[in-house]
Enzyme design. Sequence first.
Site, PDB file in Angstrom:
ATOM      1  N   GLU A   1       6.181   5.888  -9.410  1.00 35.52           N
ATOM      2  CA  GLU A   1       4.761   5.481  -9.344  1.00 35.52           C
ATOM      3  C   GLU A   1       3.981   6.401  -8.409  1.00 35.52           C
ATOM      4  O   GLU A   1       2.890   6.887  -8.746  1.00 35.52           O
ATOM      5  CB  GLU A   1       4.642   4.056  -8.814  1.00 35.52           C
ATOM      6  CG  GLU A   1       5.031   2.981  -9.778  1.00 35.52           C
ATOM      7  CD  GLU A   1       4.912   1.616  -9.131  1.00 35.52           C
ATOM      8  OE1 GLU A   1       3.867   1.339  -8.539  1.00 35.52           O
ATOM      9  OE2 GLU A   1       5.865   0.850  -9.242  1.00 35.52           O
TER      10      GLU A   1
ATOM     11  N   GLY B   1       0.763  -1.231   0.000  1.00 34.18           N
ATOM     12  CA  GLY B   1       0.000   0.000   0.000  1.00 34.18           C
ATOM     13  C   GLY B   1       0.796   1.285   0.000  1.00 34.18           C
ATOM     14  O   GLY B   1       0.316   2.327   0.457  1.00 34.18           O
TER      15      GLY B   1
ATOM     16  N   ASN C   1      -5.361   2.862 -12.919  1.00 29.97           N
ATOM     17  CA  ASN C   1      -4.383   1.860 -12.473  1.00 29.97           C
ATOM     18  C   ASN C   1      -2.977   2.416 -12.601  1.00 29.97           C
ATOM     19  O   ASN C   1      -2.700   3.266 -13.454  1.00 29.97           O
ATOM     20  CB  ASN C   1      -4.515   0.579 -13.319  1.00 29.97           C
ATOM     21  CG  ASN C   1      -3.566  -0.522 -12.862  1.00 29.97           C
ATOM     22  OD1 ASN C   1      -3.473  -0.802 -11.684  1.00 29.97           O
ATOM     23  ND2 ASN C   1      -2.841  -1.113 -13.815  1.00 29.97           N
TER      24      ASN C   1
ATOM     25  N   ASP D   1      -3.859  -3.891 -18.710  1.00 34.58           N
ATOM     26  CA  ASP D   1      -2.899  -2.786 -18.911  1.00 34.58           C
ATOM     27  C   ASP D   1      -3.030  -2.171 -20.305  1.00 34.58           C
ATOM     28  O   ASP D   1      -2.040  -1.714 -20.885  1.00 34.58           O
ATOM     29  CB  ASP D   1      -1.453  -3.294 -18.709  1.00 34.58           C
ATOM     30  CG  ASP D   1      -1.240  -3.906 -17.337  1.00 34.58           C
ATOM     31  OD1 ASP D   1      -0.446  -4.851 -17.239  1.00 34.58           O
ATOM     32  OD2 ASP D   1      -1.901  -3.462 -16.385  1.00 34.58           O
TER      33      ASP D   1
ATOM     34  N   ASN E   1       1.558   3.000  -2.646  1.00 28.57           N
ATOM     35  CA  ASN E   1       0.841   3.891  -3.576  1.00 28.57           C
ATOM     36  C   ASN E   1      -0.394   4.477  -2.898  1.00 28.57           C
ATOM     37  O   ASN E   1      -0.690   5.662  -3.028  1.00 28.57           O
ATOM     38  CB  ASN E   1       0.434   3.117  -4.833  1.00 28.57           C
ATOM     39  CG  ASN E   1       1.586   2.975  -5.814  1.00 28.57           C
ATOM     40  OD1 ASN E   1       1.970   3.940  -6.452  1.00 28.57           O
ATOM     41  ND2 ASN E   1       2.145   1.799  -5.914  1.00 28.57           N
TER      42      ASN E   1
ATOM     43  N   HIS F   1       0.954   1.098 -13.237  1.00 31.37           N
ATOM     44  CA  HIS F   1       1.718  -0.072 -13.670  1.00 31.37           C
ATOM     45  C   HIS F   1       3.209   0.280 -13.653  1.00 31.37           C
ATOM     46  O   HIS F   1       3.594   1.371 -14.122  1.00 31.37           O
ATOM     47  CB  HIS F   1       1.277  -0.524 -15.065  1.00 31.37           C
ATOM     48  CG  HIS F   1       1.997  -1.746 -15.536  1.00 31.37           C
ATOM     49  ND1 HIS F   1       1.697  -3.019 -15.078  1.00 31.37           N
ATOM     50  CD2 HIS F   1       3.041  -1.888 -16.395  1.00 31.37           C
ATOM     51  CE1 HIS F   1       2.526  -3.886 -15.641  1.00 31.37           C
ATOM     52  NE2 HIS F   1       3.350  -3.227 -16.443  1.00 31.37           N
TER      53      HIS F   1
ATOM     54  N   LEU G   1      -3.824  -6.911  -7.528  1.00 32.68           N
ATOM     55  CA  LEU G   1      -3.249  -7.918  -8.430  1.00 32.68           C
ATOM     56  C   LEU G   1      -4.267  -8.812  -9.108  1.00 32.68           C
ATOM     57  O   LEU G   1      -3.903  -9.795  -9.741  1.00 32.68           O
ATOM     58  CB  LEU G   1      -2.222  -8.757  -7.652  1.00 32.68           C
ATOM     59  CG  LEU G   1      -1.019  -7.958  -7.126  1.00 32.68           C
ATOM     60  CD1 LEU G   1      -0.058  -8.875  -6.388  1.00 32.68           C
ATOM     61  CD2 LEU G   1      -0.315  -7.228  -8.267  1.00 32.68           C
TER      62      LEU G   1
HETATM   63  C1  GRF Z   1       4.249  -2.137  -6.843  1.00 28.57           C
HETATM   64  O1  GRF Z   1       5.302  -2.947  -7.259  1.00 28.57           O
HETATM   65  C2  GRF Z   1       3.630  -1.478  -8.012  1.00 28.57           C
HETATM   66  O2  GRF Z   1       4.451  -1.593  -9.130  1.00 28.57           O
HETATM   67  C3  GRF Z   1       2.386  -2.165  -8.313  1.00 28.57           C
HETATM   68  O3  GRF Z   1       2.001  -2.810  -7.117  1.00 28.57           O
HETATM   69  C4  GRF Z   1       3.162  -3.015  -6.303  1.00 28.57           C
HETATM   70  C5  GRF Z   1       2.857  -2.768  -4.873  1.00 28.57           C
HETATM   71  O4  GRF Z   1       2.700  -1.419  -4.652  1.00 28.57           O
HETATM   72  N1  GRF Z   1       1.420  -1.220  -8.784  1.00 28.57           N
HETATM   73  P1  GRF Z   1       2.164  -0.868  -3.237  1.00 28.57           P
HETATM   74  O5  GRF Z   1       3.375  -0.586  -2.393  1.00 28.57           O
HETATM   75  O6  GRF Z   1       1.303  -1.969  -2.647  1.00 28.57           O
HETATM   76  O7  GRF Z   1       1.408   0.356  -3.583  1.00 28.57           O
END
Ligand code: GRF
Length: 207
Positions: free
Chosen positions: A181, A14, A109, A152, A16, A111, A92
């Site tokens: 990201e 988490g 999303n 994607d 992001n 990526h 995922l």
């Molecule tokens: C990261 O590797 C990102 O590339 C993908 O999900 C993975 C986990 O990200 N989007 P986060 O730390 O759980 O946000």
Amino acid sequence: MPPVKIGVLISGGGTNLQSIIDNIKDGNINGEIKLIISNKEEAYGLTRGKDAGIESIFIGRKAFDSEEEYNLRLINEFKKRDIELIVLAGYLKVLSKSFIHEFKERIINIHPSLIPSFCGKGYYGERVHGEVLSYGVKFTGATVHFVDEGTDTGPIILQKVVEVDSKDTIDTLKEKVLKVEHEILVQGVKLYCENRLYIEGRKVIIN
Ligand code: GRF
């Protein structure tokens, strides 16, 4: 303009999600996260949400007889809270067609590569960076895009480049890309919440 009601789907750490939480708190994003759902019970992102006082719940796929029923539950939880924007922040699983239709052009999303390179079925997490290193590309990066029925393949909102160094490993590359990201996911959500994104066919125009 009232804050956009946001729902977030996660599967892991988490970071992001945390970048969005922090930027909402700082007043940089005109949004409000109303619900966080993880398909993994142990996802640390759920803790991040709870620490921020956001409703954060685990909904596991195993409790449902089909992908369709699982997605219908997700749709209902988000609709109950009048969610306007769905953010996939390290989520995922592939969304069902009914989910995509329900939130058409309202799913963003992140990526960890420069789409259309190193993306599609099975390309997530560290595998992406491993393929980047094996191929020997000089640049990689991250992409924020709208989600359509493909994997994607939706219209691209923002991208940012990361230089691949000859000494890079999966871990060092992952760290460099993750930083980017966070930057472009926040920017993409911010632009959406300011109603500045306009989809024209495959293109996203930023007003
Ligand atoms: C990261 O590797 C990102 O590339 C993908 O999900 C993975 C986990 O990200 N989007 P986060 O730390 O759980 O946000």
